[in-house]
Scaffold this motif. Structure first.
Motif, mmCIF file in Angstrom:
data_model
loop_
_atom_site.group_PDB
_atom_site.id
_atom_site.type_symbol
_atom_site.label_atom_id
_atom_site.label_comp_id
_atom_site.label_asym_id
_atom_site.label_seq_id
_atom_site.Cartn_x
_atom_site.Cartn_y
_atom_site.Cartn_z
ATOM 1 N N MET A 1 42.266 41.135 23.674
ATOM 2 C CA MET A 1 40.968 41.736 23.982
ATOM 3 C C MET A 1 41.181 43.061 24.684
ATOM 4 O O MET A 1 42.101 43.203 25.499
ATOM 5 N N SER A 2 40.348 44.029 24.383
ATOM 6 C CA SER A 2 40.438 45.318 25.062
ATOM 7 C C SER A 2 39.039 45.823 25.405
ATOM 8 O O SER A 2 38.041 45.404 24.803
ATOM 9 N N LEU A 3 38.991 46.711 26.376
ATOM 10 C CA LEU A 3 37.746 47.338 26.808
ATOM 11 C C LEU A 3 37.882 48.841 26.631
ATOM 12 O O LEU A 3 38.897 49.428 27.020
ATOM 13 N N ARG A 55 38.732 47.439 44.627
ATOM 14 C CA ARG A 55 39.577 47.761 43.468
ATOM 15 C C ARG A 55 39.365 46.741 42.368
ATOM 16 O O ARG A 55 39.705 45.567 42.509
ATOM 17 N N TRP A 56 38.826 47.202 41.267
ATOM 18 C CA TRP A 56 38.505 46.316 40.142
ATOM 19 C C TRP A 56 39.669 46.245 39.164
ATOM 20 O O TRP A 56 40.346 47.244 38.884
ATOM 21 N N HIS A 57 39.909 45.046 38.648
ATOM 22 C CA HIS A 57 40.876 44.823 37.583
ATOM 23 C C HIS A 57 40.210 43.953 36.517
ATOM 24 O O HIS A 57 39.292 43.181 36.815
ATOM 25 N N PRO A 58 40.698 44.033 35.272
ATOM 26 C CA PRO A 58 40.076 43.243 34.210
ATOM 27 C C PRO A 58 40.587 41.815 34.116
ATOM 28 O O PRO A 58 39.934 40.964 33.502
ATOM 29 N N GLY A 59 41.761 41.531 34.693
ATOM 30 C CA GLY A 59 42.390 40.229 34.559
ATOM 31 C C GLY A 59 43.557 40.288 33.592
ATOM 32 O O GLY A 59 43.682 41.208 32.776
ATOM 33 N N ALA A 60 44.423 39.300 33.680
ATOM 34 C CA ALA A 60 45.662 39.288 32.888
ATOM 35 C C ALA A 60 45.375 39.356 31.395
ATOM 36 O O ALA A 60 44.518 38.629 30.875
ATOM 37 N N GLY A 61 46.103 40.246 30.710
ATOM 38 C CA GLY A 61 46.030 40.324 29.264
ATOM 39 C C GLY A 61 44.854 41.092 28.706
ATOM 40 O O GLY A 61 44.741 41.244 27.485
ATOM 41 N N ILE A 62 43.969 41.590 29.543
ATOM 42 C CA ILE A 62 42.818 42.367 29.085
ATOM 43 C C ILE A 62 43.197 43.841 29.121
ATOM 44 O O ILE A 62 43.437 44.396 30.198
ATOM 45 N N LEU A 209 45.829 40.463 38.025
ATOM 46 C CA LEU A 209 45.753 39.359 37.077
ATOM 47 C C LEU A 209 44.422 38.618 37.166
ATOM 48 O O LEU A 209 44.097 37.802 36.291
ATOM 49 N N VAL A 210 43.648 38.903 38.214
ATOM 50 C CA VAL A 210 42.358 38.246 38.429
ATOM 51 C C VAL A 210 41.229 39.251 38.194
ATOM 52 O O VAL A 210 41.241 40.340 38.773
#
Length: 286
Positions: A1-3, A55-62, A209-210
């Motif tokens: 998955m990608s954004l 600080r925002w992250h998309p999560g692992a594998g995104i 990762l979260v």
């Protein structure tokens, strides 16, 4: 998955606005040099500044498209798209194998156990039992003698080492069993308020990762638990607008357990969301 960049930048902005709202009161107090006996805990015991929540992250594998600036961020790897970057669970595991194993062990083993609901929040009482000085500059609701009598009339059943380690020396032998850091993965259970609050700690330790939205859910969960933790504590917090849950009474015990069970249900869902966002929910316990 990608954004796409527009998608992830929109989520990042929404996350920052939510984080700022959640920490506004604390930041205002900090600017005034004002302490708060209930809410400072979320930023002092866990020792993470409000900026970490922003600080925002998309999560692992995104994968984030057009995010070349993030390729230098910790635990990110280049993605499959031009300029893409993705939080990489394997990079984290390779760099922090002991931490990765500990977090998974704590989350999975806690999730696998039934909750225990007979402690009545007495860990906070044990921290001031027969104490010469109080841990907080707040008076005791029942006074020292009354507080000691409550401890002496109950069995202490604490299962959380990071609460137990603050017991006064006189309270330690009153606990049902002695606790140690090494035993923590064996004893942590989902009914414990502090095990629930620690979901915020584990989310932060997993970093990118979260998903940011899950991190803020964990922070809100810790905040809600903290209120009950202090309502059930022996302190008189009326000056801060905190109504007590009088666990020394039958009615107070019933209220505490009712809310404790509700938190256990919320915590169970968060625990599995953390595992699923990080590495899926099917890997075995190590």
């Amino acid at each position: 998955m990608s954004l796409t960049r527009s998608e992830w930048r929109e989520r990042e902005q929404a996350h920052q606005e939510r984080a700022d709202s959640l920490t506004a009161a604390h930041r205002d107090r900090a600017r005034r040099g004002e302490k708060h006996p209930v809410w400072d805990f979320l930023f002092t015991y866990y020792s993470y500044k409000p900026s970490r929540l922003r600080r925002w992250h998309p999560g692992a594998g995104i994968e984030l498209e057009d995010a070349v600036e993030r390729r230098a961020w910790r635990w990110y790897s280049p993605g499959t798209t031009d300029g893409g970057a993705v939080p990489d669970a394997q990079v984290f595991a390779d760099e922090k194998p002991e931490l990765a194993a500990l977090v998974e062990r704590m989350l999975r083993r806690t999730a696998s156990r039934p909750g225990q609901f007979g402690c009545f929040g007495l860990h906070e009482w044990a921290m001031v039992y027969r104490a010469d000085e109080l841990r907080h500059p707040v008076p005791l609701r029942l006074g020292q003698d009354g507080t000691d009598r409550v401890v002496e009339s109950h069995e202490l059943r604490c299962t959380h080492f990071d609460a137990f380690r603050f017991f006064t020396p006189e309270a330690v032998p009153r606990n049902r069993r002695a606790l140690s850091r090494d035993d923590q993965p064996l004893l942590e259970q989902p009914g414990c308020l502090h095990a629930g609050m620690d979901l915020y700690k584990w989310a932060l330790k997993l970093g990118p990762l979260v998903p940011g939205e899950l991190l803020l859910d964990a922070f809100e969960f810790a905040r809600d638990i903290r209120l009950l933790d202090m309502q059930a504590a022996p302190y008189d917090l009326a000056a801060w607008g905190v109504e007590p849950v009088a666990i020394e009474s039958v009615e107070g015990k019933a209220e505490y357990v009712r809310r404790q069970r509700a938190f256990a249900d919320r915590g169970a869902a968060l625990r599995w969301r953390l595992l699923d966002s990080w590495l899926g929910a099917t890997a075995p316990v190590s």
